[in-house]
Design a protein around this motif. Structure first.
Motif, short mmCIF file in Angstrom:
data_model
loop_
_atom_site.label_atom_id
_atom_site.label_comp_id
_atom_site.label_asym_id
_atom_site.label_seq_id
_atom_site.Cartn_x
_atom_site.Cartn_y
_atom_site.Cartn_z
N SER A 2 -84.96 72.24 -29.41
CA SER A 2 -83.50 72.24 -29.40
C SER A 2 -82.95 73.33 -30.33
O SER A 2 -81.88 73.87 -30.10
CB SER A 2 -82.94 70.88 -29.80
OG SER A 2 -83.31 70.56 -31.12
N TYR A 3 -83.74 73.66 -31.36
CA TYR A 3 -83.37 74.75 -32.26
C TYR A 3 -83.25 76.05 -31.49
O TYR A 3 -82.27 76.78 -31.62
CB TYR A 3 -84.43 74.86 -33.37
CG TYR A 3 -84.51 76.20 -34.04
CD1 TYR A 3 -83.56 76.58 -34.97
CD2 TYR A 3 -85.54 77.09 -33.74
CE1 TYR A 3 -83.63 77.81 -35.60
CE2 TYR A 3 -85.62 78.31 -34.36
CZ TYR A 3 -84.66 78.68 -35.29
OH TYR A 3 -84.73 79.90 -35.89
N SER A 6 -80.21 76.13 -29.18
CA SER A 6 -79.02 76.40 -29.97
C SER A 6 -78.91 77.88 -30.32
O SER A 6 -77.85 78.49 -30.21
CB SER A 6 -79.04 75.56 -31.26
OG SER A 6 -78.02 75.93 -32.13
N GLU A 9 -78.05 79.91 -27.11
CA GLU A 9 -76.63 79.80 -26.75
C GLU A 9 -75.76 80.60 -27.71
O GLU A 9 -74.79 81.24 -27.29
CB GLU A 9 -76.19 78.33 -26.72
CG GLU A 9 -76.77 77.57 -25.56
CD GLU A 9 -76.45 78.18 -24.21
OE1 GLU A 9 -75.27 78.51 -23.96
OE2 GLU A 9 -77.39 78.35 -23.40
N SER A 10 -76.09 80.59 -28.98
CA SER A 10 -75.36 81.36 -29.98
C SER A 10 -75.46 82.86 -29.69
O SER A 10 -74.45 83.57 -29.70
CB SER A 10 -75.90 81.06 -31.38
OG SER A 10 -75.30 81.89 -32.34
#
Length: 94
Positions: A2-3, A6, A9-10
């Motif tokens: 999930s890191y 994230s 997406e960033s």
């Protein structure tokens, strides 16, 4: 995992935002828009890498980029592969 989602997406948000597009944060974003409709050659690939690294280093402190590879460019959107210094690879379409 999930890191990395994230982070991906960033990075996608950073790269898809043209500089100056955010009124309260005009320095946020990237210069990738400057490459739209340009001929894909060695200079294009060098600028693409520079613009990606420049923007990500400034706005996404969780990662360090080792390499940027152009996968596809249709004149209006990019598909790129970003290889991080830990060996992870992020495929991003902007």
């Amino acid at each position: 995992m999930s890191y990395l989602i994230s982070v991906k997406e960033s990075i996608k948000d950073i790269l898809s935002t043209p500089l100056g597009a955010r009124v309260m944060l005009p320095e946020y974003g990237s210069r990738l828009y400057e490459l739209i409709d340009k001929k894909v050659d060695d200079e294009f690939r060098a600028l693409l890498s520079w613009y990606v690294i420049e923007a990500v280093q400034k706005w996404e402190k969780r990662v360090n980029i080792e390499e940027v590879r152009l996968i596809n460019f249709d004149g209006h959107s990019f598909a790129i592969s970003i290889i991080l210094d830990d060996g992870q690879e992020l495929n991003i379409k902007v």
